[in-house]
Design a protein around this motif. Structure first.
Motif, PDB file in Angstrom:
ATOM      1  N   VAL A  62       0.849  -1.207   0.000  1.00  0.00           N
ATOM      2  CA  VAL A  62       0.000   0.000   0.000  1.00  0.00           C
ATOM      3  C   VAL A  62       0.882   1.254   0.000  1.00  0.00           C
ATOM      4  N   ILE A  63       1.969   1.212   0.754  1.00  0.00           N
ATOM      5  CA  ILE A  63       2.895   2.361   0.772  1.00  0.00           C
ATOM      6  C   ILE A  63       3.490   2.557  -0.629  1.00  0.00           C
ATOM      7  N   ALA A  64       3.904   1.450  -1.245  1.00  0.00           N
ATOM      8  CA  ALA A  64       4.503   1.553  -2.585  1.00  0.00           C
ATOM      9  C   ALA A  64       3.511   2.139  -3.582  1.00  0.00           C
ATOM     10  N   LYS A  65       2.257   1.661  -3.501  1.00  0.00           N
ATOM     11  CA  LYS A  65       1.233   2.145  -4.451  1.00  0.00           C
ATOM     12  C   LYS A  65       0.920   3.626  -4.195  1.00  0.00           C
ATOM     13  N   THR A  66       0.840   4.002  -2.897  1.00  0.00           N
ATOM     14  CA  THR A  66       0.541   5.397  -2.561  1.00  0.00           C
ATOM     15  C   THR A  66       1.650   6.309  -3.092  1.00  0.00           C
ATOM     16  N   LEU A  67       2.907   5.898  -2.860  1.00  0.00           N
ATOM     17  CA  LEU A  67       4.031   6.694  -3.349  1.00  0.00           C
ATOM     18  C   LEU A  67       3.963   6.859  -4.856  1.00  0.00           C
ATOM     19  N   ASP A  93       8.489  -9.391  -3.775  1.00  0.00           N
ATOM     20  CA  ASP A  93       9.859  -8.875  -3.826  1.00  0.00           C
ATOM     21  C   ASP A  93      10.058  -7.852  -4.937  1.00  0.00           C
ATOM     22  N   ARG A  94       9.041  -7.713  -5.788  1.00  0.00           N
ATOM     23  CA  ARG A  94       9.238  -6.803  -6.917  1.00  0.00           C
ATOM     24  C   ARG A  94       8.728  -5.385  -6.658  1.00  0.00           C
ATOM     25  N   MET A  95       8.168  -5.175  -5.447  1.00  0.00           N
ATOM     26  CA  MET A  95       7.530  -3.868  -5.251  1.00  0.00           C
ATOM     27  C   MET A  95       8.523  -2.757  -4.907  1.00  0.00           C
ATOM     28  N   TYR A  96       9.690  -3.119  -4.368  1.00  0.00           N
ATOM     29  CA  TYR A  96      10.687  -2.094  -4.009  1.00  0.00           C
ATOM     30  C   TYR A  96      12.063  -2.478  -4.521  1.00  0.00           C
ATOM     31  N   GLU A  97      12.863  -1.465  -4.799  1.00  0.00           N
ATOM     32  CA  GLU A  97      14.292  -1.734  -4.947  1.00  0.00           C
ATOM     33  C   GLU A  97      14.816  -2.015  -3.546  1.00  0.00           C
ATOM     34  N   ASN A  98      15.830  -2.828  -3.516  1.00  0.00           N
ATOM     35  CA  ASN A  98      16.275  -3.402  -2.274  1.00  0.00           C
ATOM     36  C   ASN A  98      17.759  -3.114  -2.051  1.00  0.00           C
ATOM     37  N   TYR A  99      18.109  -2.501  -0.928  1.00  0.00           N
ATOM     38  CA  TYR A  99      19.534  -2.186  -0.680  1.00  0.00           C
ATOM     39  C   TYR A  99      19.990  -2.814   0.628  1.00  0.00           C
TER      40      TYR A  99
ATOM     41  N   ASP B 143      -7.947 -11.370   0.512  1.00  0.00           N
ATOM     42  CA  ASP B 143      -8.216 -11.694  -0.892  1.00  0.00           C
ATOM     43  C   ASP B 143      -7.442 -10.815  -1.860  1.00  0.00           C
ATOM     44  N   ASP B 144      -6.986  -9.645  -1.349  1.00  0.00           N
ATOM     45  CA  ASP B 144      -6.365  -8.704  -2.290  1.00  0.00           C
ATOM     46  C   ASP B 144      -4.992  -9.196  -2.732  1.00  0.00           C
ATOM     47  N   PHE B 145      -4.616  -8.833  -3.921  1.00  0.00           N
ATOM     48  CA  PHE B 145      -3.322  -9.263  -4.464  1.00  0.00           C
ATOM     49  C   PHE B 145      -2.947  -8.309  -5.582  1.00  0.00           C
ATOM     50  N   ASP B 146      -1.671  -8.046  -5.703  1.00  0.00           N
ATOM     51  CA  ASP B 146      -1.222  -7.121  -6.743  1.00  0.00           C
ATOM     52  C   ASP B 146      -0.967  -7.905  -8.035  1.00  0.00           C
ATOM     53  N   TRP B 147      -1.978  -7.991  -8.869  1.00  0.00           N
ATOM     54  CA  TRP B 147      -1.859  -8.817 -10.087  1.00  0.00           C
ATOM     55  C   TRP B 147      -1.073  -8.124 -11.201  1.00  0.00           C
ATOM     56  N   GLU B 148      -0.805  -6.863 -11.022  1.00  0.00           N
ATOM     57  CA  GLU B 148      -0.021  -6.116 -12.021  1.00  0.00           C
ATOM     58  C   GLU B 148      -0.571  -6.297 -13.443  1.00  0.00           C
ATOM     59  N   ILE B 259       0.980 -18.271 -10.308  1.00  0.00           N
ATOM     60  CA  ILE B 259       0.091 -18.174 -11.484  1.00  0.00           C
ATOM     61  C   ILE B 259       0.432 -16.921 -12.298  1.00  0.00           C
ATOM     62  N   LYS B 260       0.686 -15.824 -11.584  1.00  0.00           N
ATOM     63  CA  LYS B 260       1.045 -14.584 -12.286  1.00  0.00           C
ATOM     64  C   LYS B 260       2.304 -14.797 -13.116  1.00  0.00           C
ATOM     65  N   GLU B 261       3.241 -15.528 -12.546  1.00  0.00           N
ATOM     66  CA  GLU B 261       4.511 -15.776 -13.237  1.00  0.00           C
ATOM     67  C   GLU B 261       4.309 -16.714 -14.436  1.00  0.00           C
ATOM     68  N   PHE B 262       3.473 -17.731 -14.272  1.00  0.00           N
ATOM     69  CA  PHE B 262       3.151 -18.608 -15.414  1.00  0.00           C
ATOM     70  C   PHE B 262       2.573 -17.763 -16.554  1.00  0.00           C
ATOM     71  N   HIS B 263       1.638 -16.923 -16.194  1.00  0.00           N
ATOM     72  CA  HIS B 263       0.984 -16.111 -17.229  1.00  0.00           C
ATOM     73  C   HIS B 263       1.979 -15.173 -17.903  1.00  0.00           C
TER      74      HIS B 263
END
Lengths: 112, 703
Positions: A62-67, A93-99, B143-148, B259-263
């Motif tokens: 949520v923080i990442a999306k808000t930013l 693991d893809r939501m932030y760059e990681n240091y 239930d929420d998920f970041d499907w991108e 599943i997201k990665e498969f897709h």
């Protein structure tokens, strides 16, 4: 869980200490979201956060999306191995760059 | 804006409550609390039992007040719960009259049939506390998920190549070289491998929560488990033990991420769903959920209250009861919408067409509901069109054009043909054409037929050519379990051998099988590991073998790299040629003016098939101008199959002027010259005849 926030230049460093879970995340969210303004840059220092639950991962997201919606930028620093692994397994693991630590993160953010 | 119904209206002890909403069933996070809703037609009363995660004793037992019941649904909101840290169950009080079908027991804590997260078997194979009063614990999920931006891929059915795999067995072996072997996470690591192989759809054997300890036993020092998992505890929850993060209760996120990665890599995901029975067994079985909630609704019972057993597993889910039917529909909609699942394969689907007394129906409401459901509108629906009660509906499954079937006849006929049986040519023609004898009037065209030679049930392909008989001693049933109608041939020696010629013939037979499979019309399905010669050492029913018998041995990938390469190029060939992927059946005539019928059959003489009982040679020519009903232009393809033990010369039909034959593959030739990169085939020296070696398949391309 304890939160402490310090500012270095125009960058806010949020230090998370303890467990980020269903119990602590709502309070953290209340505290953190108002800090995120247009163009805010933050480093979330996780070096002393030893557990992140589903709710905790969602708070980070949520923080990442808000930013993103406000044109800001956030990075994570100092993730402990186990927490990092959980984030990888669950695809968070893809939501932030990681240091590796806040110094590295500061350097990266300042170079932008 | 704060909603009016976010305030409590009742209290019970320290708990604040209010009447809940009956829909959706299950536990749903609402403002300030959790909405619980559960159905029972015959219960007098119901209690909500709350535990802190993994604790033995509940911290609260809250009755549903009378005013919290709407119709046959008990529902309430409990405020201020730390829902990440609780487990919940129900206790139902109602009649105990077994001969009328009622088996209520108010002492039992029952799992929510709509539980989306189930604890209790969080790490695969880790012994649970057998004295725990609540073994399989419903939890509350986010239930929420970041499907991108992800969504189901909707690949046309005729373009699919399905790859069946067992989530644990696929990566559990030490040779798999993955970080968390045997998990969703490890499967994610193998996606690049699947991309290289070229398949575009995985069919996962059951991933719903099941108990690997169900009927577990020890045979010769080996622990046998319910490894395949065809025995659901809950229909809405992914198996915790398949998630590396299961110990943290994050299996839902881990599976969604997979599943997201498969897709992202162009691969669809089909789930094998088991709606024919539950893990509660028969009269002697445990109370897990359904039996104690409303036995008479959830199960097919005889007039005197005994469990009918069309599944071979003790009970039969009452699929055409309206309540159960809705639960199945809710469940599939949940997987399709919340997990972006692309399709479903229904285990023992013939049961779905039985009425509440067990009699087969001509137009079963459940099957029709699934076919026309708006949310499932683009999902693939595949039936295993038989059950353990003797109903066999391959070619007659009552689902109409929306349903495809596992074509068991394809498996049996092609196996017999490859093995060299007599009198096979007529049926083999039908199978290669997409089984018009079975599906011509079905309405689904060639896509009604999922073609396979091997699947999890029965021999793997290497064993099909290495064993005459099953060897299931390790299952501890004196080799009585597992099918005997394998149509297998060991090529001259039972089991592993050092004999070069036998091994060579086995690999050739595997290549023959996969060549035929991948040039057949319909949807091909490959069993994982067959592409590199994985063996189960003759076990044709490895349902309980959580060990090297059933785990894929990835070291064979290097040993049999040429076989793997052969399969990879066959798949590429299929994708390159739309003429292999028609979605309608052939018409056996020229309707585009090419001078050739869409398909023509040949023998050792062009245009003339020898249908004698003993003939084992046949060939076919696909006219490229008829690809996709003449909408697309493709090369011509000629496939010569000689399953006789002698070499035969095949006269090749001539091509239109200006075109030549090129040779794509020949299973009789040593690798790497047995197959080519599609598009780079060398020209055939003699354009009029080819020699096809003993038990060999040759594929030519005309362009």
């Amino acid at each position: 869980m304890e939160l402490s926030i310090n500012e270095i230049g125009n960058i806010k460093v949020i230090n998370v200490k303890g467990r980020l879970d269903g119990n602590t995340s709502p309070k953290a969210q209340e505290e953190l979201i108002p800090l995120l303004q247009s163009g805010t840059k933050i480093i979330i220092n996780m070096a002393e956060c030893d557990y992140v639950s589903s709710a905790g991962l969602r708070l980070l997201l949520v923080i990442a999306k808000t930013l993103k919606s406000k044109g800001g930028k956030g990075v994570i620093a100092g993730l402990l191995a186990e927490v990092k692994e959980v984030m990888e397994m669950t695809g968070f693991d893809r939501m932030y760059e990681n240091y590796s630590d806040t110094d590295d993160a500061l350097k990266a953010l300042n170079e932008e | 804006m704060i909603q009016v119904d976010s305030f409590p209206t009742h209290t019970f002890g320290e708990f604040k409550l209010r009447p809940g909403k009956p829909l959706p069933f299950g536990a749903t996070i609402v403002p300030n609390g959790v909405n619980f809703s559960v159905f029972s037609r015959a219960a007098y009363s119901c209690e909500l039992v709350l535990f802190r995660k993994r604790e033995k004793e509940p911290f609260a037992i809250i009755p549903f007040f009378d005013e919290f019941r709407i119709g046959n649904v008990f529902t309430m909101v409990v405020f201020d719960l730390d829902y990440e840290d609780i487990e919940y169950g129900f206790r139902m009080d109602g009649p105990w009259i077994p001969n009328e079908g009622h088996r209520f027991d108010k002492t039992k804590i029952l799992m929510d049939p709509y539980a989306k997260l189930i604890g209790g078997r969080d790490v695969w194979g880790e012994d649970p506390d057998w004295f725990d009063m609540y073994q399989h614990r419903a939890r509350i999920v986010f239930d929420d998920f970041d499907w991108e931006g992800d969504r189901p891929l909707e690949i046309p059915m005729e373009d699919l190549i399905i790859y069946e795999l067992h989530v644990r067995g696929f990566t559990r072996h030490s040779s798999s070289n993955t970080k968390h072997p045997g998990t969703f996470s490890a499967l994610k690591e193998k996606i690049p491998y699947l991309n290289v192989l070229g398949i575009n759809c995985v069919e996962l054997m059951p991933i719903h929560e099941f108990d690997e300890f169900e009927n577990s036993r020890e045979i010769n020092g080996r622990k046998l488990l319910n490894y395949w998992g065809y025995s659901n505890l809950g229909f809405f929850a992914p198996k915790a033990g398949y998630a590396a993060s299961g110990k943290f209760g994050m299996q839902v996120d881990e599976f969604k991420s997979l599943i997201k990665e498969f897709h992202r890599h162009g691969i669809e995901v089909i789930l094998d769903v088991v709606f024919n029975h539950t893990a509660e067994g028969n009269e002697m079985g445990p109370y897990i959920s359904y039996r104690g909630l409303d036995n008479k609704t959830y199960y097919m019972l005889s007039p005197d209250g005994y469990y009918m057993n069309f599944s071979g597993c003790g009970n039969t889910l009452n699929c055409n009861n309206p309540i159960v039917r809705n639960m199945i529909l809710d469940c599939l909609r949940y997987w399709a919408s919340e997990f972006h699942i692309d399709g479903f394969r229904f285990d023992l689907a013939a049961i779905l067409g039985r009425d509440q007394n067990g009699a087969p129906m001509s137009n079963p409401p459940l099957i029709e509901s699934l076919a026309y459901d708006p949310i499932l509108g683009k999902c693939k629906l595949i039936a295993e069109a038989w059950d353990a009660g003797g109903l066999y509906q391959v070619g007659s499954f009552p689902g109409g054009s929306r349903w495809a079937e596992w074509n068991g006849k394809y498996r049996d006929d092609i196996r017999r043909f490859i093995k060299g049986d007599e009198k096979m040519l007529g049926v083999v023609q039908q199978r290669i054409e997409g089984s018009p004898d079975l599906y011509k009037w079905h309405g689904g065209g060639t896509c009604a037929s999922v073609n396979f030679i091997t699947c999890h049930d029965g021999f793997v392909l290497m064993d099909l050519v290495s064993y005459d008989h099953k060897h299931n001693e390790a299952n501890g049933e004196d080799n009585r379990d597992g099918g005997d109608d394998n149509h297998s041939w060991n090529c001259g020696w039972e089991g592993e051998t050092e004999n070069y010629w036998i091994n060579r013939l086995r690999v050739k037979q595997i290549k023959n099988a996969l060549s035929i499979l991948l040039v057949s019309q319909g949807v091909p399905m490959i069993l994982s590991g067959d592409e590199f010669g994985n063996s189960q050492f003759g076990n044709n029913n490895a349902y309980c073998q959580d060990n090297e018998i059933s785990w894929l041995d990835w070291s064979l990938l290097e040993k049999n790299q040429y076989l793997h390469n052969f399969v990879k190029l066959l798949i590429k060939f299929r994708f390159k040629h739309p003429v292999l992927r028609n979605n309608t059946h052939f018409q056996h005539r020229d309707y585009v003016g090419s001078g050739y019928p869409d398909i023509s059959w040949h023998g050792t003489q062009a245009w003339n098939v020898d249908y004698s009982d003993w003939s084992r040679t046949i060939a076919f020519l696909l006219c490229g101008k008829h690809a996709k009903n003449g909408m697309v232009e493709d090369d011509y393809i000629y496939v010569a199959m000689n399953l006789h033990w002698e070499m035969h010369g095949f006269q090749i039909p001539s091509l239109p002027a200006g075109m030549s034959w090129y040779i794509f593959s020949n299973t009789d030739v040593e690798p790497p010259f047995d197959i080519c990169e599609p598009g780079y085939e060398p020209i055939l020296e003699n354009q009029n005849e080819i020699l096809v070696g003993p038990r060999s398949v040759t594929i030519l391309v005309g362009r």
